[in-house]
Design a protein around this motif. Structure first.
Motif, PDB file in Angstrom:
ATOM      1  N   LYS A  79       0.833  -1.202   0.000  1.00 37.69           N
ATOM      2  CA  LYS A  79       0.000   0.000   0.000  1.00 37.69           C
ATOM      3  C   LYS A  79       0.872   1.257   0.000  1.00 37.69           C
ATOM      4  CE  LYS A  79      -3.766   2.303   2.456  1.00 37.69           C
ATOM      5  NZ  LYS A  79      -4.716   2.241   3.589  1.00 37.69           N
ATOM      6  N   CYS A  80       1.951   1.241   0.766  1.00 33.50           N
ATOM      7  CA  CYS A  80       2.882   2.380   0.788  1.00 33.50           C
ATOM      8  C   CYS A  80       3.489   2.606  -0.595  1.00 33.50           C
ATOM      9  CB  CYS A  80       3.989   2.138   1.801  1.00 33.50           C
ATOM     10  SG  CYS A  80       3.445   2.153   3.518  1.00 33.50           S
ATOM     11  N   LEU A  81       3.818   1.499  -1.277  1.00 30.42           N
ATOM     12  CA  LEU A  81       4.368   1.619  -2.633  1.00 30.42           C
ATOM     13  C   LEU A  81       3.335   2.222  -3.568  1.00 30.42           C
ATOM     14  CD1 LEU A  81       6.254  -1.794  -3.026  1.00 30.42           C
ATOM     15  CD2 LEU A  81       7.235   0.450  -2.536  1.00 30.42           C
ATOM     16  N   GLY A  82       2.087   1.786  -3.445  1.00 29.55           N
ATOM     17  CA  GLY A  82       1.019   2.324  -4.285  1.00 29.55           C
ATOM     18  C   GLY A  82       0.806   3.805  -4.058  1.00 29.55           C
ATOM     19  N   ILE A  83       0.838   4.211  -2.784  1.00 30.38           N
ATOM     20  CA  ILE A  83       0.674   5.632  -2.447  1.00 30.38           C
ATOM     21  C   ILE A  83       1.807   6.461  -3.049  1.00 30.38           C
ATOM     22  CG2 ILE A  83       0.738   7.289  -0.540  1.00 30.38           C
ATOM     23  CD1 ILE A  83      -0.715   5.174   1.159  1.00 30.38           C
ATOM     24  N   THR A  84       3.002   5.896  -3.091  1.00 32.31           N
ATOM     25  CA  THR A  84       4.157   6.607  -3.658  1.00 32.31           C
ATOM     26  C   THR A  84       4.072   6.685  -5.174  1.00 32.31           C
ATOM     27  OG1 THR A  84       5.525   5.780  -1.835  1.00 32.31           O
ATOM     28  CG2 THR A  84       6.675   6.680  -3.749  1.00 32.31           C
ATOM     29  N   LEU A  85       3.578   5.617  -5.802  1.00 35.69           N
ATOM     30  CA  LEU A  85       3.523   5.573  -7.268  1.00 35.69           C
ATOM     31  C   LEU A  85       2.505   6.548  -7.851  1.00 35.69           C
ATOM     32  CD1 LEU A  85       3.786   1.737  -7.964  1.00 35.69           C
ATOM     33  CD2 LEU A  85       5.455   3.492  -8.593  1.00 35.69           C
ATOM     34  N   MET A  86       1.419   6.795  -7.146  1.00 40.74           N
ATOM     35  CA  MET A  86       0.356   7.645  -7.685  1.00 40.74           C
ATOM     36  C   MET A  86       0.846   9.066  -8.009  1.00 40.74           C
ATOM     37  SD  MET A  86      -2.317   5.873  -8.215  1.00 40.74           S
ATOM     38  CE  MET A  86      -3.696   6.994  -8.314  1.00 40.74           C
ATOM     39  N   PRO A  87       1.460   9.788  -7.065  1.00 39.75           N
ATOM     40  CA  PRO A  87       1.924  11.141  -7.406  1.00 39.75           C
ATOM     41  C   PRO A  87       3.028  11.135  -8.463  1.00 39.75           C
ATOM     42  CG  PRO A  87       2.660  10.518  -5.201  1.00 39.75           C
ATOM     43  CD  PRO A  87       1.677   9.488  -5.634  1.00 39.75           C
ATOM     44  N   LEU A  88       3.864  10.091  -8.470  1.00 44.13           N
ATOM     45  CA  LEU A  88       4.904   9.999  -9.493  1.00 44.13           C
ATOM     46  C   LEU A  88       4.267   9.903 -10.879  1.00 44.13           C
ATOM     47  CD1 LEU A  88       7.492   7.537  -7.878  1.00 44.13           C
ATOM     48  CD2 LEU A  88       7.597  10.026  -7.984  1.00 44.13           C
ATOM     49  N   SER A  89       3.195   9.131 -10.983  1.00 47.74           N
ATOM     50  CA  SER A  89       2.486   8.987 -12.260  1.00 47.74           C
ATOM     51  C   SER A  89       1.900  10.315 -12.715  1.00 47.74           C
ATOM     52  CB  SER A  89       1.365   7.944 -12.130  1.00 47.74           C
ATOM     53  OG  SER A  89       1.883   6.691 -11.769  1.00 47.74           O
TER      54      SER A  89
ATOM     55  N   VAL B  66      13.333  14.847 -15.830  1.00 46.98           N
ATOM     56  CA  VAL B  66      12.379  14.493 -14.764  1.00 46.98           C
ATOM     57  C   VAL B  66      11.668  13.196 -15.107  1.00 46.98           C
ATOM     58  CG1 VAL B  66      10.225  15.175 -13.624  1.00 46.98           C
ATOM     59  CG2 VAL B  66      12.038  16.858 -13.954  1.00 46.98           C
ATOM     60  N   LEU B  67      11.240  13.061 -16.361  1.00 46.95           N
ATOM     61  CA  LEU B  67      10.575  11.834 -16.789  1.00 46.95           C
ATOM     62  C   LEU B  67      11.482  10.615 -16.617  1.00 46.95           C
ATOM     63  CD1 LEU B  67       8.628  12.839 -20.043  1.00 46.95           C
ATOM     64  CD2 LEU B  67       7.671  12.033 -17.886  1.00 46.95           C
ATOM     65  N   MET B  68      12.749  10.783 -16.964  1.00 47.84           N
ATOM     66  CA  MET B  68      13.674   9.658 -16.854  1.00 47.84           C
ATOM     67  C   MET B  68      13.914   9.281 -15.396  1.00 47.84           C
ATOM     68  SD  MET B  68      17.270   9.005 -18.816  1.00 47.84           S
ATOM     69  CE  MET B  68      18.157  10.397 -18.115  1.00 47.84           C
ATOM     70  N   VAL B  69      14.111  10.273 -14.540  1.00 48.35           N
ATOM     71  CA  VAL B  69      14.338   9.995 -13.118  1.00 48.35           C
ATOM     72  C   VAL B  69      13.100   9.371 -12.477  1.00 48.35           C
ATOM     73  CG1 VAL B  69      14.762  11.057 -10.870  1.00 48.35           C
ATOM     74  CG2 VAL B  69      16.097  11.773 -12.849  1.00 48.35           C
ATOM     75  N   MET B  70      11.922   9.930 -12.779  1.00 50.41           N
ATOM     76  CA  MET B  70      10.677   9.379 -12.231  1.00 50.41           C
ATOM     77  C   MET B  70      10.465   7.938 -12.698  1.00 50.41           C
ATOM     78  SD  MET B  70       9.266  11.720 -10.297  1.00 50.41           S
ATOM     79  CE  MET B  70      10.949  12.107  -9.828  1.00 50.41           C
ATOM     80  N   GLY B  71      10.799   7.699 -13.970  1.00 48.56           N
ATOM     81  CA  GLY B  71      10.658   6.345 -14.507  1.00 48.56           C
ATOM     82  C   GLY B  71      11.579   5.357 -13.803  1.00 48.56           C
ATOM     83  N   LEU B  72      12.799   5.778 -13.528  1.00 50.72           N
ATOM     84  CA  LEU B  72      13.743   4.905 -12.825  1.00 50.72           C
ATOM     85  C   LEU B  72      13.266   4.605 -11.406  1.00 50.72           C
ATOM     86  CD1 LEU B  72      17.124   6.482 -14.003  1.00 50.72           C
ATOM     87  CD2 LEU B  72      16.222   4.232 -14.631  1.00 50.72           C
ATOM     88  N   ILE B  73      12.707   5.629 -10.744  1.00 46.70           N
ATOM     89  CA  ILE B  73      12.169   5.421  -9.396  1.00 46.70           C
ATOM     90  C   ILE B  73      10.993   4.455  -9.443  1.00 46.70           C
ATOM     91  CG2 ILE B  73      10.992   6.540  -7.458  1.00 46.70           C
ATOM     92  CD1 ILE B  73      12.640   9.050  -8.060  1.00 46.70           C
TER      93      ILE B  73
ATOM     94  N   GLY C 163       5.214  -6.175 -12.862  1.00 48.05           N
ATOM     95  CA  GLY C 163       5.902  -6.346 -14.143  1.00 48.05           C
ATOM     96  C   GLY C 163       5.395  -5.370 -15.191  1.00 48.05           C
ATOM     97  N   VAL C 164       4.077  -5.154 -15.206  1.00 45.03           N
ATOM     98  CA  VAL C 164       3.491  -4.166 -16.124  1.00 45.03           C
ATOM     99  C   VAL C 164       4.051  -2.783 -15.815  1.00 45.03           C
ATOM    100  CG1 VAL C 164       1.352  -3.000 -16.795  1.00 45.03           C
ATOM    101  CG2 VAL C 164       1.377  -5.487 -16.505  1.00 45.03           C
ATOM    102  N   GLY C 165       4.170  -2.472 -14.523  1.00 38.35           N
ATOM    103  CA  GLY C 165       4.724  -1.191 -14.117  1.00 38.35           C
ATOM    104  C   GLY C 165       6.164  -1.019 -14.557  1.00 38.35           C
ATOM    105  N   VAL C 166       6.954  -2.072 -14.426  1.00 42.52           N
ATOM    106  CA  VAL C 166       8.360  -2.016 -14.849  1.00 42.52           C
ATOM    107  C   VAL C 166       8.447  -1.759 -16.354  1.00 42.52           C
ATOM    108  CG1 VAL C 166      10.470  -3.368 -15.155  1.00 42.52           C
ATOM    109  CG2 VAL C 166       9.251  -3.440 -12.976  1.00 42.52           C
ATOM    110  N   LEU C 167       7.600  -2.445 -17.131  1.00 40.97           N
ATOM    111  CA  LEU C 167       7.613  -2.258 -18.586  1.00 40.97           C
ATOM    112  C   LEU C 167       7.202  -0.837 -18.960  1.00 40.97           C
ATOM    113  CD1 LEU C 167       6.031  -5.619 -19.823  1.00 40.97           C
ATOM    114  CD2 LEU C 167       8.414  -4.909 -19.964  1.00 40.97           C
ATOM    115  N   GLY C 168       6.147  -0.332 -18.309  1.00 36.50           N
ATOM    116  CA  GLY C 168       5.688   1.019 -18.606  1.00 36.50           C
ATOM    117  C   GLY C 168       6.725   2.068 -18.270  1.00 36.50           C
ATOM    118  N   ALA C 169       7.296   1.958 -17.073  1.00 37.66           N
ATOM    119  CA  ALA C 169       8.319   2.914 -16.655  1.00 37.66           C
ATOM    120  C   ALA C 169       9.569   2.774 -17.514  1.00 37.66           C
ATOM    121  CB  ALA C 169       8.659   2.716 -15.184  1.00 37.66           C
ATOM    122  N   GLY C 170       9.913   1.539 -17.865  1.00 36.20           N
ATOM    123  CA  GLY C 170      11.081   1.310 -18.719  1.00 36.20           C
ATOM    124  C   GLY C 170      10.904   1.956 -20.083  1.00 36.20           C
ATOM    125  N   TYR C 171       9.700   1.879 -20.613  1.00 39.30           N
ATOM    126  CA  TYR C 171       9.404   2.529 -21.900  1.00 39.30           C
ATOM    127  C   TYR C 171       9.614   4.033 -21.794  1.00 39.30           C
ATOM    128  CZ  TYR C 171       6.589   4.401 -25.741  1.00 39.30           C
ATOM    129  OH  TYR C 171       6.160   5.109 -26.838  1.00 39.30           O
TER     130      TYR C 171
END
Length: 201
Positions: free
Chosen positions: A8-18, A165-172, A96-104
């Motif tokens: 849940k903490c990871l999800g809360i962190t991912l939302m603002p990054l998105s 910023v996009l690249m750093v956010m994607g790596l995070i 895994g979907v998240g990794v692919l999306g961020a990797g793209y």
């Protein structure tokens, strides 16, 4: 900390990054805050790395992670612990979907940074020529070359800042989703709370 609470903490962190990634991609359609013709927008902006990759595709795993704390998948044949293990295991797929999306998004951003922005390279009273004066990437260490871009004003720093910023956010995002892969495996093996009760995930 239980694996569900950690997810849940990871999800809360991912939302603002998105959200940040989507906003950065939208801003890239307006070089230096100005409106230009569609054909004069840098090519990589149209790949929607921030909107699709780190944005929309990241929303799905984020929502799944947010719901893992209370998700028991209706149990497995009446066994609530089994259901929670399955929920944690299934979260690996979304990670895994998240990794692919961020990797793209990271790849698109890296290519865009290397390629440089499209800008006005020559202009007089009758002719305005647009192009990519930094296609070989050497402008990153040679800021004096930025003057090759006549318009829009400060387009190079705009381009570099937002794609960086996009690249750093994607790596995070990739790192957080990778952490959830490990967390999901632990949750599947331990039933939600390693070393504690499985009654609360």
């Amino acid at each position: 900390m239980c694996s569900g609470s950690f997810a849940k903490c990871l999800g809360i962190t991912l939302m603002p990054l998105s959200i940040v990634c989507v906003l950065c991609n939208i801003l890239l359609f307006f070089p230096s805050g100005t409106s230009v013709a569609r054909e004069h927008i840098t090519e990589q902006v149209w790949y929607f790395g921030g909107i699709l990759g780190s944005g929309v595709l990241m929303i799905f795993p984020a929502l799944v992670f947010l719901g893992l704390k209370n998700n028991d998948c209706c149990g497995c044949c009446g066994n609530e612990s089994c259901g929670r293990r399955f929920a944690m295991l299934s979260s690996i797929l979304f990670a895994g979907v998240g990794v692919l999306g961020a990797g793209y998004s990271v790849i698109v951003s890296a290519v865009a940074i290397n390629h440089g922005p499209q800008c006005v390279v020559f202009s007089n009273s009758t002719v305005t020529l647009w192009g990519y004066p930094f296609s070989n990437g050497d402008y990153l260490t040679n800021t004096a070359a930025w003057s090759l871009c006549k318009e829009p004003a400060d387009v190079v720093s705009w381009h570099l800042s937002l794609f960086s910023v996009l690249m750093v956010m994607g790596l995070i995002q990739m790192a957080l989703c990778a952490v959830q892969v490990v967390n999901g495996l632990l949750g599947a093996l331990c039933g939600g709370c390693c070393g504690g009760s499985n009654r609360a995930v």
